[in-house]
Design a protein around this motif. Structure first.
Motif, PDB file in Angstrom:
ATOM      1  N   ARG A   1     -15.413   8.173  70.591  1.00 53.32           N
ATOM      2  CA  ARG A   1     -16.694   8.885  70.745  1.00 53.32           C
ATOM      3  C   ARG A   1     -16.585  10.190  69.973  1.00 53.32           C
ATOM      4  NH1 ARG A   1     -18.732   9.013  76.640  1.00 53.32           N
ATOM      5  NH2 ARG A   1     -19.187   6.841  76.038  1.00 53.32           N
ATOM      6  N   GLY A   2     -17.409  10.321  68.936  1.00 57.25           N
ATOM      7  CA  GLY A   2     -17.228  11.471  68.054  1.00 57.25           C
ATOM      8  C   GLY A   2     -15.939  11.296  67.275  1.00 57.25           C
ATOM      9  N   ASP A   3     -15.085  12.315  67.312  1.00 58.40           N
ATOM     10  CA  ASP A   3     -13.803  12.239  66.626  1.00 58.40           C
ATOM     11  C   ASP A   3     -12.646  11.967  67.577  1.00 58.40           C
ATOM     12  OD1 ASP A   3     -15.012  12.841  64.188  1.00 58.40           O
ATOM     13  OD2 ASP A   3     -14.858  15.001  64.548  1.00 58.40           O
ATOM     14  N   MET A   4     -12.974  11.675  68.842  1.00 51.83           N
ATOM     15  CA  MET A   4     -11.919  11.532  69.849  1.00 51.83           C
ATOM     16  C   MET A   4     -11.958  10.145  70.487  1.00 51.83           C
ATOM     17  SD  MET A   4     -10.417  14.527  69.884  1.00 51.83           S
ATOM     18  CE  MET A   4      -9.549  14.542  71.472  1.00 51.83           C
ATOM     19  N   GLU A   5     -10.773   9.627  70.764  1.00 52.41           N
ATOM     20  CA  GLU A   5     -10.670   8.390  71.524  1.00 52.41           C
ATOM     21  C   GLU A   5     -10.798   8.716  73.009  1.00 52.41           C
ATOM     22  OE1 GLU A   5      -7.070   5.344  72.334  1.00 52.41           O
ATOM     23  OE2 GLU A   5      -7.726   5.444  70.235  1.00 52.41           O
ATOM     24  N   LEU A   6     -11.596   7.928  73.738  1.00 53.93           N
ATOM     25  CA  LEU A   6     -11.790   8.191  75.159  1.00 53.93           C
ATOM     26  C   LEU A   6     -10.476   8.034  75.906  1.00 53.93           C
ATOM     27  CD1 LEU A   6     -15.166   6.359  75.924  1.00 53.93           C
ATOM     28  CD2 LEU A   6     -14.782   8.750  75.321  1.00 53.93           C
ATOM     29  N   SER A   7     -10.034   9.111  76.547  1.00 51.30           N
ATOM     30  CA  SER A   7      -8.732   9.091  77.219  1.00 51.30           C
ATOM     31  C   SER A   7      -8.797   8.361  78.553  1.00 51.30           C
ATOM     32  CB  SER A   7      -8.233  10.522  77.441  1.00 51.30           C
ATOM     33  OG  SER A   7      -9.166  11.263  78.217  1.00 51.30           O
ATOM     34  N   ASP A   8      -9.978   8.332  79.173  1.00 55.09           N
ATOM     35  CA  ASP A   8     -10.114   7.693  80.480  1.00 55.09           C
ATOM     36  C   ASP A   8     -10.790   6.331  80.366  1.00 55.09           C
ATOM     37  OD1 ASP A   8     -12.545   8.640  79.687  1.00 55.09           O
ATOM     38  OD2 ASP A   8     -13.124   9.488  81.625  1.00 55.09           O
ATOM     39  N   PHE A   9     -10.650   5.691  79.213  1.00 54.03           N
ATOM     40  CA  PHE A   9     -11.324   4.419  78.961  1.00 54.03           C
ATOM     41  C   PHE A   9     -10.846   3.320  79.895  1.00 54.03           C
ATOM     42  CE2 PHE A   9     -11.122   0.272  76.800  1.00 54.03           C
ATOM     43  CZ  PHE A   9     -12.474   0.021  76.706  1.00 54.03           C
ATOM     44  N   ASN A  10     -11.805   2.605  80.480  1.00 55.67           N
ATOM     45  CA  ASN A  10     -11.523   1.443  81.322  1.00 55.67           C
ATOM     46  C   ASN A  10     -12.530   0.364  80.943  1.00 55.67           C
ATOM     47  OD1 ASN A  10     -11.532  -0.515  83.390  1.00 55.67           O
ATOM     48  ND2 ASN A  10     -10.772   0.942  84.887  1.00 55.67           N
ATOM     49  N   ALA A  11     -12.057  -0.740  80.369  1.00 59.86           N
ATOM     50  CA  ALA A  11     -12.950  -1.772  79.857  1.00 59.86           C
ATOM     51  C   ALA A  11     -13.820  -2.370  80.952  1.00 59.86           C
ATOM     52  CB  ALA A  11     -12.136  -2.870  79.179  1.00 59.86           C
ATOM     53  N   GLU A  12     -13.342  -2.344  82.197  1.00 56.86           N
ATOM     54  CA  GLU A  12     -14.085  -2.965  83.287  1.00 56.86           C
ATOM     55  C   GLU A  12     -15.311  -2.138  83.694  1.00 56.86           C
ATOM     56  OE1 GLU A  12     -13.427  -5.925  84.544  1.00 56.86           O
ATOM     57  OE2 GLU A  12     -11.746  -6.156  83.158  1.00 56.86           O
ATOM     58  N   THR A  13     -15.239  -0.829  83.533  1.00 63.14           N
ATOM     59  CA  THR A  13     -16.323   0.045  83.993  1.00 63.14           C
ATOM     60  C   THR A  13     -17.059   0.756  82.848  1.00 63.14           C
ATOM     61  OG1 THR A  13     -14.761   1.886  84.267  1.00 63.14           O
ATOM     62  CG2 THR A  13     -15.136   0.451  86.180  1.00 63.14           C
ATOM     63  N   TYR A  14     -16.573   0.611  81.633  1.00 66.21           N
ATOM     64  CA  TYR A  14     -17.127   1.342  80.496  1.00 66.21           C
ATOM     65  C   TYR A  14     -18.579   0.960  80.217  1.00 66.21           C
ATOM     66  CZ  TYR A  14     -18.037   2.269  75.546  1.00 66.21           C
ATOM     67  OH  TYR A  14     -18.608   2.661  74.362  1.00 66.21           O
ATOM     68  N   VAL A  15     -19.414   1.977  79.967  1.00 64.49           N
ATOM     69  CA  VAL A  15     -20.796   1.805  79.520  1.00 64.49           C
ATOM     70  C   VAL A  15     -20.925   2.528  78.180  1.00 64.49           C
ATOM     71  CG1 VAL A  15     -23.215   2.260  79.986  1.00 64.49           C
ATOM     72  CG2 VAL A  15     -21.697   1.616  81.868  1.00 64.49           C
ATOM     73  N   ALA A  16     -21.353   1.816  77.165  1.00 61.07           N
ATOM     74  CA  ALA A  16     -21.398   2.374  75.812  1.00 61.07           C
ATOM     75  C   ALA A  16     -22.543   3.349  75.638  1.00 61.07           C
ATOM     76  CB  ALA A  16     -21.519   1.245  74.797  1.00 61.07           C
TER      77      ALA A  16
ATOM     78  N   ASP B   1     -12.427 -16.595  80.008  1.00 55.55           N
ATOM     79  CA  ASP B   1     -12.232 -15.145  80.092  1.00 55.55           C
ATOM     80  C   ASP B   1     -12.260 -14.483  78.716  1.00 55.55           C
ATOM     81  OD1 ASP B   1     -11.928 -15.381  82.826  1.00 55.55           O
ATOM     82  OD2 ASP B   1      -9.762 -15.661  82.683  1.00 55.55           O
ATOM     83  N   ASN B   2     -12.629 -15.237  77.674  1.00 59.30           N
ATOM     84  CA  ASN B   2     -12.521 -14.706  76.325  1.00 59.30           C
ATOM     85  C   ASN B   2     -13.832 -14.172  75.775  1.00 59.30           C
ATOM     86  OD1 ASN B   2      -9.769 -15.088  76.062  1.00 59.30           O
ATOM     87  ND2 ASN B   2     -10.011 -17.217  75.452  1.00 59.30           N
ATOM     88  N   THR B   3     -14.691 -13.667  76.683  1.00 58.18           N
ATOM     89  CA  THR B   3     -15.924 -13.003  76.280  1.00 58.18           C
ATOM     90  C   THR B   3     -15.950 -11.589  76.858  1.00 58.18           C
ATOM     91  OG1 THR B   3     -17.164 -15.079  76.181  1.00 58.18           O
ATOM     92  CG2 THR B   3     -18.441 -13.049  76.394  1.00 58.18           C
ATOM     93  N   VAL B   4     -16.219 -10.613  76.001  1.00 61.95           N
ATOM     94  CA  VAL B   4     -16.313  -9.211  76.429  1.00 61.95           C
ATOM     95  C   VAL B   4     -17.783  -8.803  76.398  1.00 61.95           C
ATOM     96  CG1 VAL B   4     -15.651  -6.839  75.943  1.00 61.95           C
ATOM     97  CG2 VAL B   4     -14.016  -8.675  75.534  1.00 61.95           C
ATOM     98  N   GLU B   5     -18.323  -8.466  77.563  1.00 66.39           N
ATOM     99  CA  GLU B   5     -19.715  -8.018  77.667  1.00 66.39           C
ATOM    100  C   GLU B   5     -19.733  -6.498  77.870  1.00 66.39           C
ATOM    101  OE1 GLU B   5     -22.152 -10.024  77.264  1.00 66.39           O
ATOM    102  OE2 GLU B   5     -21.447 -12.047  77.775  1.00 66.39           O
ATOM    103  N   THR B   6     -20.564  -5.802  77.102  1.00 69.16           N
ATOM    104  CA  THR B   6     -20.636  -4.345  77.181  1.00 69.16           C
ATOM    105  C   THR B   6     -22.082  -3.900  77.350  1.00 69.16           C
ATOM    106  OG1 THR B   6     -18.699  -4.158  75.723  1.00 69.16           O
ATOM    107  CG2 THR B   6     -20.035  -2.181  76.041  1.00 69.16           C
ATOM    108  N   ASP B   7     -22.348  -3.147  78.416  1.00 64.28           N
ATOM    109  CA  ASP B   7     -23.672  -2.567  78.623  1.00 64.28           C
ATOM    110  C   ASP B   7     -23.798  -1.279  77.812  1.00 64.28           C
ATOM    111  OD1 ASP B   7     -24.560  -4.526  80.371  1.00 64.28           O
ATOM    112  OD2 ASP B   7     -23.775  -3.500  82.125  1.00 64.28           O
TER     113      ASP B   7
END
Length: 211
Positions: free
Chosen positions: A36-51, A153-159
């Motif tokens: 996000r911007g120039d930084m990688e999200l340090s608290d990233f969690n694929a299960e709860t992430y909202v783009a 399990d090989n599909t990643v859905e992102t809101d």
């Protein structure tokens, strides 16, 4: 085995056979990190992430030969935004060992037992995007290769959380003494409910009507 029975003992002979060939092949798709911007999200969690608009999503595909015989086949990656085909960027394949890999149409051969192919790709979320989906499948050319036990399990859905703001005046021409009425429309264009939305306008009076 054959038995030769003598007067005092039994002698057994065993014929050695080659190990049975057991083919196996799995694939795994992950959203591994987000910038996000120039930084990688340090608290990233694929299960709860909202783009959010402007986020860059970093995906990883890992194909593994889980059997004891060489593998060949085809990797199929399907990427859609709101049900429509979209394009991933910066695709990079990193095979291990001496595997032969063709990026178009992502076919491979000579994948030795326990070796892997790792593919990375990126996507930057655009204004208006929603329902981002990335799925992967691998098909083997080797007979009797069982289906991937985790293929569901090989599909990643992102809101996506996104909104648009539009401001309009009730007239194009005004004269001294005229009152101009402005309408500001905020629209939730994403997948999730938005709360505590603040609208800032330097010309906004103390009294406004919200509908």
């Amino acid at each position: 085995a054959a038995d030769l029975i003598g007067t005092d003992h039994v002698i057994k002979f065993y014929a050695k056979t080659d190990d049975a060939k057991v083919p196996g092949l799995t694939v795994k798709k992950e959203l591994t990190s987000v910038t996000r911007g120039d930084m990688e999200l340090s608290d990233f969690n694929a299960e709860t992430y909202v783009a959010q608009v402007g986020d860059t999503l970093h995906y990883t595909i890992t194909v593994t030969n889980t059997g004891n015989t060489e593998q060949s086949g085809t990797i199929t990656d399907t990427f859609t935004v709101e049900g429509e085909d979209a394009e991933l960027k910066n695709l990079t394949a990193t095979p291990t060992g001496s595997v032969n890999f063709d990026e178009t149409p992502r076919t491979f051969s000579g994948l030795a037992s326990k070796d892997t192919i790792t593919i990375t790709a990126d996507y930057t979320v655009q204004s208006g995007d929603k329902s981002i989906s990335n799925s992967v499948d691998v098909g083997s050319d080797v007979p009797n290769t069982p289906k991937d036990p985790n293929e569901n399990d090989n599909t990643v859905e992102t809101d996506v959380a996104s909104l648009t703001v539009e401001k309009k005046a009730d007239r194009e021409t005004a004269f001294v003494g005229d009152t101009i009425t402005y309408t500001v429309t905020v629209t939730n264009t994403g997948d999730v409910e938005l709360t505590d939305v603040e609208v800032t306008d330097d010309m906004m009076p103390d009294t406004v009507t919200v509908k």
